[in-house]
Design a protein around this motif. Structure first.
Motif, PDB file in Angstrom:
ATOM      1  N   GLY A  88       0.803  -1.217   0.000  1.00 26.59           N
ATOM      2  CA  GLY A  88       0.000   0.000   0.000  1.00 26.59           C
ATOM      3  C   GLY A  88       0.834   1.264   0.000  1.00 26.59           C
ATOM      4  N   THR A  89       2.157   1.107   0.007  1.00 27.23           N
ATOM      5  CA  THR A  89       3.060   2.250   0.049  1.00 27.23           C
ATOM      6  C   THR A  89       3.220   2.881  -1.330  1.00 27.23           C
ATOM      7  OG1 THR A  89       4.311   1.257   1.861  1.00 27.23           O
ATOM      8  CG2 THR A  89       5.396   3.013   0.628  1.00 27.23           C
ATOM      9  N   VAL A  90       3.196   4.193  -1.372  1.00 29.12           N
ATOM     10  CA  VAL A  90       3.545   4.934  -2.576  1.00 29.12           C
ATOM     11  C   VAL A  90       4.646   5.915  -2.194  1.00 29.12           C
ATOM     12  CG1 VAL A  90       2.783   6.497  -4.392  1.00 29.12           C
ATOM     13  CG2 VAL A  90       1.220   4.739  -3.528  1.00 29.12           C
ATOM     14  N   MET A  91       5.781   5.852  -2.877  1.00 33.53           N
ATOM     15  CA  MET A  91       6.916   6.715  -2.555  1.00 33.53           C
ATOM     16  C   MET A  91       7.342   7.484  -3.792  1.00 33.53           C
ATOM     17  SD  MET A  91       9.261   4.327  -0.051  1.00 33.53           S
ATOM     18  CE  MET A  91       9.252   2.922  -1.165  1.00 33.53           C
ATOM     19  N   VAL A  92       7.704   8.728  -3.597  1.00 35.04           N
ATOM     20  CA  VAL A  92       8.175   9.574  -4.692  1.00 35.04           C
ATOM     21  C   VAL A  92       9.487  10.220  -4.268  1.00 35.04           C
ATOM     22  CG1 VAL A  92       7.670  11.529  -6.187  1.00 35.04           C
ATOM     23  CG2 VAL A  92       5.799  10.052  -5.399  1.00 35.04           C
ATOM     24  N   ASN A  93      10.496  10.156  -5.129  1.00 37.51           N
ATOM     25  CA  ASN A  93      11.756  10.806  -4.799  1.00 37.51           C
ATOM     26  C   ASN A  93      11.815  12.199  -5.420  1.00 37.51           C
ATOM     27  OD1 ASN A  93      12.345  10.454  -7.495  1.00 37.51           O
ATOM     28  ND2 ASN A  93      13.908   8.875  -7.182  1.00 37.51           N
ATOM     29  N   LYS A  94      12.929  12.895  -5.215  1.00 33.26           N
ATOM     30  CA  LYS A  94      13.016  14.292  -5.645  1.00 33.26           C
ATOM     31  C   LYS A  94      13.043  14.432  -7.165  1.00 33.26           C
ATOM     32  CE  LYS A  94      18.086  14.523  -5.269  1.00 33.26           C
ATOM     33  NZ  LYS A  94      19.210  15.224  -4.597  1.00 33.26           N
ATOM     34  N   GLU A  95      13.387  13.351  -7.870  1.00 32.88           N
ATOM     35  CA  GLU A  95      13.365  13.398  -9.334  1.00 32.88           C
ATOM     36  C   GLU A  95      11.962  13.148  -9.892  1.00 32.88           C
ATOM     37  OE1 GLU A  95      15.791  11.566  -7.727  1.00 32.88           O
ATOM     38  OE2 GLU A  95      17.308  13.139  -7.996  1.00 32.88           O
ATOM     39  N   GLY A  96      11.024  12.823  -9.002  1.00 33.48           N
ATOM     40  CA  GLY A  96       9.670  12.539  -9.452  1.00 33.48           C
ATOM     41  C   GLY A  96       9.411  11.086  -9.785  1.00 33.48           C
ATOM     42  N   ASP A  97      10.419  10.216  -9.571  1.00 35.71           N
ATOM     43  CA  ASP A  97      10.203   8.785  -9.764  1.00 35.71           C
ATOM     44  C   ASP A  97       9.252   8.277  -8.679  1.00 35.71           C
ATOM     45  OD1 ASP A  97      12.061   8.994 -11.778  1.00 35.71           O
ATOM     46  OD2 ASP A  97      13.729   8.304 -10.529  1.00 35.71           O
ATOM     47  N   GLU A  98       8.444   7.307  -9.031  1.00 33.87           N
ATOM     48  CA  GLU A  98       7.402   6.851  -8.108  1.00 33.87           C
ATOM     49  C   GLU A  98       7.400   5.333  -7.996  1.00 33.87           C
ATOM     50  OE1 GLU A  98       3.292   8.604  -8.223  1.00 33.87           O
ATOM     51  OE2 GLU A  98       2.767   6.561  -8.834  1.00 33.87           O
ATOM     52  N   LEU A  99       7.343   4.840  -6.765  1.00 38.37           N
ATOM     53  CA  LEU A  99       7.231   3.406  -6.513  1.00 38.37           C
ATOM     54  C   LEU A  99       5.913   3.128  -5.808  1.00 38.37           C
ATOM     55  CD1 LEU A  99       8.538   0.529  -6.411  1.00 38.37           C
ATOM     56  CD2 LEU A  99       9.284   1.104  -4.112  1.00 38.37           C
ATOM     57  N   THR A 100       5.136   2.209  -6.368  1.00 37.29           N
ATOM     58  CA  THR A 100       3.873   1.786  -5.757  1.00 37.29           C
ATOM     59  C   THR A 100       3.983   0.315  -5.379  1.00 37.29           C
ATOM     60  OG1 THR A 100       2.647   3.337  -7.134  1.00 37.29           O
ATOM     61  CG2 THR A 100       1.382   1.602  -6.073  1.00 37.29           C
TER      62      THR A 100
END
Length: 310
Positions: A90-102
């Protein structure tokens, strides 16, 4: 017509011959010896196969090193490194480059600007390969850094009885013990004293043994990245000192997945600043270790270590 050869001429000829045979050669310098050792212990064209699998809330990463040159130099057909990183569903993470992991129950979905969308379906392996070079040695044949330097230059991992060169040493603490060094970052900066990490070693030539690193980091897993340092107590001719490699890891979901060292110099300055703020004496880039290095993720080390004293 015979040419008369005098006794004096014979003596002169003998002297010339001896001087030719015994012309002195320049002695190999310690620096030359270290460069030759490194060249002799470098294995080229190693095939690195990285296998990713998402299973039961974990990202499993397996690195397999193989190839004919590896077999020829070491006798190993292959060796592996493995790690498991827990990820909450259920985790969604976004880094400073805008990459996203769901993270879902059935897959990981990584959306990156550089590599597009990458999906890891639950239980299905994703395999990627590349070619690299490694510096490798046996336990009984350590890199002889002490013939030229006061401190080790590199950290080493260990697999299948072979030590593999990893990160450059970039920090030195003179006088305090390792407990005092760790106390500053653990108690003032709230770093963890038990981070998730690969085990690295350095060779202590006076104690004649490979020493295991003692890690500290901003967080245990550094899911979204963070600073990380491995420390050692090393014996020198005059005293024991604490040395370290300090670096910044990228986030787990940056491609390639898993932690990569993406910064050395900035991490060295960051850690040094913590000790400066705590009232310690910091001498930036004070000792030249000649371990200038740029890794495949553009982490740069300038070859100089910062020296810190209480």
């Amino acid at each position: 017509m015979k040419v008369k050869i005098t006794k004096a001429a014979l003596v002169l000829a003998a002297i010339i011959l001896i001087s030719i045979v015994f012309v002195p050669t320049a002695a190999a310098t310690p620096e030359d010896s270290l460069e030759k050792w490194t060249k002799d212990h470098t294995v080229k064209n190693v095939k690195l196969t990285t296998t990713y699998k998402y299973e039961d809330g974990y990202l499993e990463i397996k690195e397999t090193y193989s190839g004919s040159e590896l077999k020829k130099k070491t006798g190993l057909s292959k060796f592996n490194k493995e790690k498991k990183i827990p990820l909450e569903i259920g985790t969604v993470m976004v880094n400073k480059e805008g990459d996203e992991l769901t993270v879902t129950e059935n897959e990981l979905i990584l959306k990156t600007k550089k590599d597009g969308t990458i999906k890891l379906e639950k239980g299905k392996e994703n395999v990627y390969t590349t070619k690299i070079s490694l510096v490798m040695t046996l336990e009984s044949d350590p890199y002889p850094w002490w013939i030229k330097f006061d401190y080790p230059q590199w950290t080493w991992s260990m697999s299948s009885g072979w030590y593999v060169r990893e990160d450059p040493i970039n920090m030195v603490w003179e006088e305090p013990d390792i407990g005092e060094v760790k106390y500053v970052v653990v108690n003032y900066e709230k770093w963890t004293d038990n981070p998730s990490e690969y085990t690295h070693y350095v060779f202590d030539y006076l104690d004649n043994r490979w020493e295991v690193g003692d890690g500290v980091a901003e967080s245990v897993l550094r899911i979204t990245g963070g600073y990380h340092a491995r420390l050692w107590t090393i014996s020198t001719d005059e005293e024991e000192v604490v040395i370290a490699n300090a670096h910044k890891d990228d986030s787990v979901f940056n491609w390639p997945l898993g932690h990569q060292a993406i910064e050395y110099e900035g991490a060295e300055d960051e850690v040094a600043g913590i000790y400066s703020d705590a009232g310690w004496n910091v001498d930036y880039d004070a000792y030249f270790l000649k371990n200038r290095y740029l890794n495949e993720y553009d982490a740069f080390n300038n070859g100089k270590a910062t020296v810190i004293t209480p």
